[in-house]
Design a protein around this motif. Structure first.
Motif, PDB file in Angstrom:
ATOM      1  N   UNK A 161     -16.032  29.190  -3.787  1.00  0.00           N
ATOM      2  CA  UNK A 161     -17.466  29.201  -4.021  1.00  0.00           C
ATOM      3  C   UNK A 161     -17.700  29.070  -5.520  1.00  0.00           C
ATOM      4  N   UNK A 162     -18.454  28.065  -5.886  1.00  0.00           N
ATOM      5  CA  UNK A 162     -18.664  27.729  -7.291  1.00  0.00           C
ATOM      6  C   UNK A 162     -20.149  27.848  -7.609  1.00  0.00           C
ATOM      7  N   UNK A 163     -20.479  28.747  -8.531  1.00  0.00           N
ATOM      8  CA  UNK A 163     -21.845  28.909  -8.990  1.00  0.00           C
ATOM      9  C   UNK A 163     -22.023  28.146 -10.308  1.00  0.00           C
ATOM     10  N   UNK A 164     -23.038  27.300 -10.384  1.00  0.00           N
ATOM     11  CA  UNK A 164     -23.385  26.578 -11.602  1.00  0.00           C
ATOM     12  C   UNK A 164     -24.768  27.019 -12.061  1.00  0.00           C
ATOM     13  N   UNK A 165     -24.967  27.071 -13.377  1.00  0.00           N
ATOM     14  CA  UNK A 165     -26.290  27.444 -13.867  1.00  0.00           C
ATOM     15  C   UNK A 165     -27.238  26.246 -13.812  1.00  0.00           C
ATOM     16  N   UNK A 166     -28.446  26.420 -14.293  1.00  0.00           N
ATOM     17  CA  UNK A 166     -29.461  25.366 -14.197  1.00  0.00           C
ATOM     18  C   UNK A 166     -29.089  24.129 -14.999  1.00  0.00           C
ATOM     19  N   UNK A 167     -28.162  24.277 -15.963  1.00  0.00           N
ATOM     20  CA  UNK A 167     -27.673  23.130 -16.731  1.00  0.00           C
ATOM     21  C   UNK A 167     -26.398  22.546 -16.147  1.00  0.00           C
ATOM     22  N   UNK A 168     -25.993  23.057 -14.974  1.00  0.00           N
ATOM     23  CA  UNK A 168     -24.798  22.605 -14.256  1.00  0.00           C
ATOM     24  C   UNK A 168     -23.506  22.984 -14.972  1.00  0.00           C
ATOM     25  N   UNK A 169     -23.540  24.060 -15.733  1.00  0.00           N
ATOM     26  CA  UNK A 169     -22.336  24.612 -16.347  1.00  0.00           C
ATOM     27  C   UNK A 169     -21.844  25.789 -15.498  1.00  0.00           C
ATOM     28  N   UNK A 170     -20.546  26.100 -15.523  1.00  0.00           N
ATOM     29  CA  UNK A 170     -19.997  27.120 -14.607  1.00  0.00           C
ATOM     30  C   UNK A 170     -20.434  28.535 -14.966  1.00  0.00           C
ATOM     31  N   UNK A 171     -20.746  29.306 -13.919  1.00  0.00           N
ATOM     32  CA  UNK A 171     -21.090  30.714 -14.080  1.00  0.00           C
ATOM     33  C   UNK A 171     -20.032  31.616 -13.448  1.00  0.00           C
ATOM     34  N   UNK A 172     -19.604  31.235 -12.240  1.00  0.00           N
ATOM     35  CA  UNK A 172     -18.696  32.103 -11.492  1.00  0.00           C
ATOM     36  C   UNK A 172     -17.988  31.286 -10.430  1.00  0.00           C
ATOM     37  N   UNK A 173     -16.743  31.690 -10.121  1.00  0.00           N
ATOM     38  CA  UNK A 173     -15.971  31.041  -9.055  1.00  0.00           C
ATOM     39  C   UNK A 173     -15.235  32.122  -8.264  1.00  0.00           C
ATOM     40  N   UNK A 174     -15.329  32.055  -6.953  1.00  0.00           N
ATOM     41  CA  UNK A 174     -14.509  32.871  -6.062  1.00  0.00           C
ATOM     42  C   UNK A 174     -13.620  31.938  -5.250  1.00  0.00           C
ATOM     43  N   UNK A 175     -12.318  32.207  -5.240  1.00  0.00           N
ATOM     44  CA  UNK A 175     -11.380  31.422  -4.433  1.00  0.00           C
ATOM     45  C   UNK A 175     -10.884  32.324  -3.317  1.00  0.00           C
ATOM     46  N   UNK A 176     -10.992  31.838  -2.070  1.00  0.00           N
ATOM     47  CA  UNK A 176     -10.738  32.668  -0.905  1.00  0.00           C
ATOM     48  C   UNK A 176      -9.576  32.149  -0.074  1.00  0.00           C
ATOM     49  N   UNK A 177      -8.950  33.072   0.658  1.00  0.00           N
ATOM     50  CA  UNK A 177      -7.886  32.677   1.588  1.00  0.00           C
ATOM     51  C   UNK A 177      -8.496  32.352   2.950  1.00  0.00           C
ATOM     52  N   UNK A 178      -7.653  32.102   3.927  1.00  0.00           N
ATOM     53  CA  UNK A 178      -8.156  31.694   5.244  1.00  0.00           C
ATOM     54  C   UNK A 178      -8.901  32.818   5.958  1.00  0.00           C
ATOM     55  N   UNK A 179      -8.726  34.073   5.487  1.00  0.00           N
ATOM     56  CA  UNK A 179      -9.460  35.209   6.055  1.00  0.00           C
ATOM     57  C   UNK A 179     -10.738  35.516   5.276  1.00  0.00           C
ATOM     58  N   UNK A 180     -11.112  34.587   4.396  1.00  0.00           N
ATOM     59  CA  UNK A 180     -12.309  34.742   3.556  1.00  0.00           C
ATOM     60  C   UNK A 180     -12.228  35.944   2.616  1.00  0.00           C
ATOM     61  N   UNK A 181     -11.021  36.296   2.217  1.00  0.00           N
ATOM     62  CA  UNK A 181     -10.828  37.340   1.217  1.00  0.00           C
ATOM     63  C   UNK A 181     -10.725  36.685  -0.154  1.00  0.00           C
ATOM     64  N   UNK A 182     -11.384  37.270  -1.141  1.00  0.00           N
ATOM     65  CA  UNK A 182     -11.359  36.723  -2.495  1.00  0.00           C
ATOM     66  C   UNK A 182      -9.996  37.000  -3.128  1.00  0.00           C
ATOM     67  N   UNK A 183      -9.261  35.947  -3.429  1.00  0.00           N
ATOM     68  CA  UNK A 183      -7.953  36.066  -4.045  1.00  0.00           C
ATOM     69  C   UNK A 183      -8.019  35.902  -5.565  1.00  0.00           C
ATOM     70  N   UNK A 184      -8.924  35.045  -6.023  1.00  0.00           N
ATOM     71  CA  UNK A 184      -9.096  34.810  -7.449  1.00  0.00           C
ATOM     72  C   UNK A 184     -10.591  34.779  -7.751  1.00  0.00           C
ATOM     73  N   UNK A 185     -10.961  35.474  -8.819  1.00  0.00           N
ATOM     74  CA  UNK A 185     -12.351  35.484  -9.255  1.00  0.00           C
ATOM     75  C   UNK A 185     -12.400  35.127 -10.738  1.00  0.00           C
TER      76      UNK A 185
END
Length: 342
Positions: A161-185
């Motif tokens: 899941x990639x959040x971009x701000x109004x200027x399309x620059x990165x704010x936050x990223x969550x990377x999940x496994x197949x069980x939808x658990x956040x492995x990397x933030x």
């Protein structure tokens, strides 16, 4: 019939407000992101990355410098150990630098194209643009994309899941496994586009000497040549592939100090060597790529049909050599961390 001027003013105001308040849809934003990936000249970003794949979360302070066409400098600071490693790419190749040990390892690689990273803006852009099954949500001042994870060296990561701000620059990223658990933030707190750099910003020697000094703790652990002559307190991996077993263990003396060698035989044979770090510049012609091992950054090479994974941790250089899958090699390497000395 003559219309009153105020009617035109109302119509104009309504039209202007409709244009100004228009919200872009996913296709329009993806088009903008595609153009940006082609036109991006440079940037500096900073944030904190948290890895949840171990027994306890690992936190890194991450700073990225990028300059077109292929210059990268990624400073990764392990907040628990207060140790910095630098991934560097310039015209000479790709480097993994460990400044507090004055160690540099250079190899040929198409990194980061072959193995994207959650902290790289280009990786996030291509993940969004390339995924035709992307999901999209819009907020007041941000956009959220859910797309497939593009991390070839970790098959356990499935979506991000990639959040971009109004200027399309990165704010936050969550990377999940197949069980939808956040492995990397990854949370970004700064992003500066069109950044300028010193002429030597991406030169190896400058970055190897980038730390102002060494902590007393580091100096106590590492005493240069004197330390290299001491015996090696070897560590046995906590994970050994099924069907393999330790068949031989010995320590040999070399001109640069002792080297502990463990040989494992079976369905998947491999060798693990351990030695004290040397303040050297190593360079190989083999094609490889940097590998995130959680606690540290390693280098994965393929030489004569065999994989070779090297890394440095807790005052020891490790080398793992064998006919193993990349996932198996990473699992063995990660199992070495926090294992008791023999």
């Amino acid at each position: 019939m003559r219309r009153k001027p105020w009617i035109y003013l109302i119509i104009l105001a309504i039209a202007t407000s409709l244009v100004g308040c228009g919200v872009k849809d996913a296709n329009e934003i993806v088009s903008d992101l595609s153009k940006r990936s082609e036109e991006l000249e440079s940037y500096i970003s900073h944030g904190k990355m948290t890895i949840h794949t171990g027994q306890e979360p690992l936190e890194y302070d991450v700073e990225v410098w990028y300059k077109k066409p292929h210059f990268y400098r990624v400073a990764l600071k392990n907040l628990k150990k207060d140790i910095v490693q630098i991934l560097l790419k310039n015209d000479d190749g790709v480097y993994v630098l460990t400044p507090h040990l004055k160690k540099s390892f250079r190899f040929q690689s198409d990194w980061p194209a072959s193995s994207g990273q959650v902290y790289l803006y280009q990786t996030l852009l291509s993940s969004i643009v390339d995924d035709q099954q992307r999901q999209f949500q819009t907020g007041k001042k941000e956009y959220l994309f859910e797309v497939a994870a593009k991390y070839s060296l970790n098959q356990n990561l499935k979506t991000q899941r990639i959040w971009l701000d109004e200027n399309l620059y990165p704010k936050k990223v969550d990377v999940l496994n197949e069980d939808n658990e956040v492995m990397v933030n990854m949370v970004f707190d700064r992003f500066k586009a069109n950044a300028s750099f010193d002429k030597d910003a991406f030169e190896m020697q400058r970055n190897l000497n980038s730390l102002p000094g060494k902590s007393e703790q580091t100096m106590g652990k590492l005493q240069g040549a004197e330390r290299s002559k001491e015996s090696v307190e070897a560590v046995t991996p906590g994970y050994i592939p099924s069907g393999s077993r330790l068949v031989d263990e010995q320590t040999i003396q070399t001109p640069d100090g002792p080297v502990a060698i463990m040989r494992f035989k079976g369905d998947q044979s491999f060798t693990l060597t351990q030695r004290h770090p040397q303040a050297i510049e190593a360079s190989v012609t083999a094609f490889g790529q940097p590998v995130d091992l959680g606690q540290t950054v390693g280098v994965l090479l393929e030489i004569a049909g065999k994989k070779r994974l090297t890394w440095t941790d807790n005052g020891t250089d490790f080398e793992l050599l064998g006919n193993l899958s990349t996932e198996e090699m990473k699992q063995i390497a990660k199992s070495v961390f926090e294992q008791p000395l023999k």
